[in-house]
Design a protein around this motif. Structure first.
Motif, PDB file in Angstrom:
ATOM      1  N   LYS A 145      -6.999   1.463  -4.227  1.00 13.46           N
ATOM      2  CA  LYS A 145      -7.021   0.333  -3.290  1.00 13.46           C
ATOM      3  C   LYS A 145      -6.064   0.616  -2.132  1.00 13.46           C
ATOM      4  O   LYS A 145      -6.373   0.333  -0.973  1.00 13.46           O
ATOM      5  N   ALA A 146      -4.904   1.171  -2.449  1.00 14.21           N
ATOM      6  CA  ALA A 146      -3.911   1.486  -1.413  1.00 14.21           C
ATOM      7  C   ALA A 146      -4.457   2.518  -0.422  1.00 14.21           C
ATOM      8  O   ALA A 146      -4.212   2.429   0.783  1.00 14.21           O
ATOM      9  N   LEU A 147      -5.198   3.496  -0.925  1.00 16.99           N
ATOM     10  CA  LEU A 147      -5.785   4.499  -0.028  1.00 16.99           C
ATOM     11  C   LEU A 147      -6.800   3.847   0.915  1.00 16.99           C
ATOM     12  O   LEU A 147      -6.917   4.226   2.087  1.00 16.99           O
ATOM     13  N   GLN A 148      -7.538   2.863   0.385  1.00 20.43           N
ATOM     14  CA  GLN A 148      -8.511   2.161   1.227  1.00 20.43           C
ATOM     15  C   GLN A 148      -7.785   1.315   2.280  1.00 20.43           C
ATOM     16  O   GLN A 148      -8.199   1.266   3.442  1.00 20.43           O
TER      17      GLN A 148
ATOM     18  N   ALA B 259       0.848  -1.213   0.000  1.00 27.70           N
ATOM     19  CA  ALA B 259       0.000   0.000   0.000  1.00 27.70           C
ATOM     20  C   ALA B 259       0.873   1.249   0.000  1.00 27.70           C
ATOM     21  O   ALA B 259       0.652   2.194  -0.769  1.00 27.70           O
TER      22      ALA B 259
ATOM     23  N   GLU C 294      -6.747  -1.674 -13.076  1.00 29.72           N
ATOM     24  CA  GLU C 294      -6.575  -2.269 -11.753  1.00 29.72           C
ATOM     25  C   GLU C 294      -6.619  -1.217 -10.656  1.00 29.72           C
ATOM     26  O   GLU C 294      -7.015  -1.505  -9.540  1.00 29.72           O
ATOM     27  N   ASN C 295      -6.145  -0.033 -10.940  1.00 31.15           N
ATOM     28  CA  ASN C 295      -6.226   1.083 -10.003  1.00 31.15           C
ATOM     29  C   ASN C 295      -5.727   0.767  -8.597  1.00 31.15           C
ATOM     30  O   ASN C 295      -6.464   0.881  -7.615  1.00 31.15           O
ATOM     31  N   CYS C 296      -4.474   0.371  -8.538  1.00 28.36           N
ATOM     32  CA  CYS C 296      -3.878   0.034  -7.234  1.00 28.36           C
ATOM     33  C   CYS C 296      -3.873   1.212  -6.280  1.00 28.36           C
ATOM     34  O   CYS C 296      -3.916   1.020  -5.072  1.00 28.36           O
ATOM     35  N   TYR C 297      -3.772   2.394  -6.825  1.00 30.86           N
ATOM     36  CA  TYR C 297      -3.631   3.571  -5.969  1.00 30.86           C
ATOM     37  C   TYR C 297      -4.851   3.730  -5.078  1.00 30.86           C
ATOM     38  O   TYR C 297      -4.740   3.885  -3.862  1.00 30.86           O
TER      39      TYR C 297
ATOM     40  N   PHE D 118      -0.146   2.447 -11.668  1.00 29.86           N
ATOM     41  CA  PHE D 118      -1.052   2.267 -10.542  1.00 29.86           C
ATOM     42  C   PHE D 118      -2.207   3.262 -10.570  1.00 29.86           C
ATOM     43  O   PHE D 118      -3.275   2.987 -10.054  1.00 29.86           O
TER      44      PHE D 118
ATOM     45  N   ALA E  19       2.530   1.654  -3.475  1.00 26.50           N
ATOM     46  CA  ALA E  19       1.602   2.120  -4.524  1.00 26.50           C
ATOM     47  C   ALA E  19       1.344   3.616  -4.368  1.00 26.50           C
ATOM     48  O   ALA E  19       1.315   4.369  -5.354  1.00 26.50           O
TER      49      ALA E  19
END
Lengths: 95, 481
Positions: free
Chosen positions: B370-373, B303, B365-368, B360, B306
């Motif tokens: 997800k990382a904020l969550q 997280a 996939e939008n990892c960013y 990201f 990302a």
């Protein structure tokens, strides 16, 4: 997640960066282990979680609508790589 | 000349206040050491010799006049990372992109230090835009570890560890400052995110980075923090919350030991043994230690990474060859100007961060996001954890990083070596690193304490009590030369 050639081409375009031939060759293998970790990240359930853009809650700030001194334009312009008078000079943007 | 080498910043400040040592003597002492040691350490990118001496003269006048506004560190020579802007003084951020950049403004942290009487020796080397393991990726060559120059260091840490400066400021965006301090036997303090203004600090990873302090002792670091902290109207992310930095009693201080950190794969047994030994000493001093579990610990590092890549790609988009910084002048159109300026002037490591960041941020996939969550889940979990303990104790690094001559992949090394430092960046926690022994390979080892937001006081209590009890060595002295 894997980085194929087409994706790497698009990423360079988004980033406004052109990797060298040597950098292109090693990049996919180098980031492979990190992308495997991102797959783990993506598998985490986060339904209903909004997400935090910063570690603490931030509030917008306002000030009175009065004229205040700002940075002298000369001080900013002297750092510009190319200038013409009081303007920053750039290549033509529109043909 | 008096030998000031074994003094802390506070001790020197007291001698200056009592006029037992003059500001100029202190600067001459540092400059003489820099002349001898800089060829080996390369801690500084820019040395302000004449300015330091003239500032010392001016400071002495204020000391002689009994100026009550001066801080306990007035007249003490110090260093600033080259990520911190001083008006009209070259500031590179460790990058060729800014190699001739002279900012039109000064950072708030420098303005506050100057008001308190700081005397600047020069600007120190750092990882390019603050993103690296511990100083390796500086475009102008890394600073070297005074204990063993096969290892790089953040320049601010190298300057303090080598006795060249009495304290320094750096930027802790990816934990490089804390990792460097741990390998150099000096103390470091990363304040709660939002406690210290980032106005005038070259941006890398906005929600992860915070200005950190390096000093010979934690008490020195604490005094510097007192000078630089506080709300700044020019940085809207600075907090109005009062820092709880008053010291409390060590008795009954509850310290959590994250089992997962000490038992993770690749944990160096020597580092583990030294850190656990320090934990035992803290128990002997009155602390209560017990194992704890960290919230979704396997996802803290991905997280953090990302978010780091996403923010770096956004922050560094400003370097377009147009308004400031390096500009390619052999191009035919605007697109080529952007591409050639960035490709030629940004370092190899930074390019990878930017490419990954755009991956990201933009792909489906939008990892960013997800990382904020995941960050929110981690912060919620930590709120529960800090109801049960006052702080967490851990190693700073899982292993000694590979020496530079082995040319490791800096991206992978940075990822791995951030295992224990990432949590403070991700959740905005305060952290201190405290030297606690030596590795069998000869490098120093430190432990890290991370506390709840704005809980610097308890961290400082434990760290200061530990340092006072063990009779530590303040500088490595003439190690190697």
């Amino acid at each position: 997640m894997k980085i194929e050639d087409e994706l790497l081409e698009r990423l360079q375009e988004y980033s406004r960066i052109q990797l060298t031939k040597q950098e292109l060759e090693i990049f996919p293998a180098e980031v492979g282990p990190i992308l495997a970790e991102m797959d783990k990240l993506m598998s985490q359930k986060t339904d209903g979680v909004r997400g935090m853009g910063s570690p603490r809650v931030c509030f917008n700030v306002f000030r009175e609508d009065v004229v205040e001194p700002s940075t002298a334009s000369n001080a900013i312009l002297k750092e510009a790589p190319a200038r013409q008078g009081r303007h920053i000079r750039v290549p033509k943007a529109v043909e | 000349m008096k030998n000031l080498e074994n003094l802390t910043a506070l001790e020197l400040g007291e001698l200056i206040r009592r006029r037992a040592v003059s500001c100029e003597e202190a600067v001459h002492h540092c400059l003489e050491l820099m002349e001898r040691r800089e060829p080996r350490l390369s801690a500084f990118l820019e040395i302000s010799r004449e300015k330091a001496l003239s500032d010392a003269k001016e400071m002495q006048k204020r000391v002689d006049a009994g100026d009550q506004t001066l801080s306990p560190l007035a007249g003490v020579p110090m260093a600033l990372s080259d990520s911190i802007c001083i008006r009209d003084l070259k500031t590179t951020g460790g990058s060729r992109m800014l190699q001739n950049f002279h900012p039109p403004y000064s950072a708030t942290v420098w303005e506050r230090l100057k008001t308190g009487g700081a005397v600047l020796l020069g600007k120190t080397a750092l990882d390019e835009f603050g993103m690296g393991v511990s100083g390796e990726t500086c475009a102008f060559g890394p600073a070297r570890n005074v204990w063993d120059n096969r290892w790089a260091l953040d320049g601010s840490v190298a300057a303090v560890a080598g006795g060249e400066a009495f304290y320094a400021l750096g930027s802790d965006g990816t934990g490089a400052l804390r990792r460097s301090a741990a390998m150099a036997g000096v103390s470091s303090l990363r304040p709660t995110w939002g406690t210290v203004s980032r106005y005038g600090v070259v941006s890398g990873t906005s929600s992860l980075e915070q200005v950190g302090v390096v000093g010979r002792t934690i008490s020195d670091c604490a005094q510097v923090l007192a000078l630089i902290r506080g709300r700044d109207h020019r940085d809207s992310t600075t907090s109005q919350v009062q820092l709880a930095d008053e010291r409390s009693s060590m008795q009954g201080m509850k310290i959590g030991l994250p089992d997962c950190y000490f038992h993770q794969e690749g944990m160096d047994p020597c580092i583990k043994e030294r850190v656990l030994s320090a934990a035992k000493q803290l128990e002997g001093l009155g602390a209560v230690l017990f194992p704890v579990e960290l919230p979704i610990v396997d996802l803290i590092l991905p997280a953090y990474f990302a978010i780091a890549c996403g923010e770096a790609s956004s922050n560094l988009a400003r370097y377009d060859g147009i308004r400031y910084g390096y500009s390619a002048n052999d191009v035919e159109n605007l697109q080529e100007l952007y591409i050639q300026s960035r490709s030629r002037a940004l370092g190899n490591q930074i390019k990878k961060y930017i490419l990954l960041g755009n991956l990201f941020l933009s792909e489906k996939e939008n990892c960013y996001n997800k990382a904020l969550q995941v960050r929110e889940l981690v912060v919620q979990g930590l709120d529960n954890l800090f109801d049960r303990c006052d702080m967490i104790l851990s190693p700073v690094v899982p292993s000694i990083p590979l020496p530079m001559e082995e040319k490791p992949s800096q991206l992978l090394e940075c990822y791995r070596q951030s295992a224990f430092t990432a949590l403070a960046n991700l959740a905005g926690l305060p952290a201190v690193t405290v030297p606690c022994g030596y590795h069998s390979e000869g490098l120093p080892i430190s432990f890290q304490l991370m506390g709840k937001p704005y809980g610097e006081g308890k961290l400082l209590t434990v760290a200061e009590t530990y340092q006072q009890s063990i009779g530590f060595s303040k500088t490595p002295g003439e190690v190697g030369a």
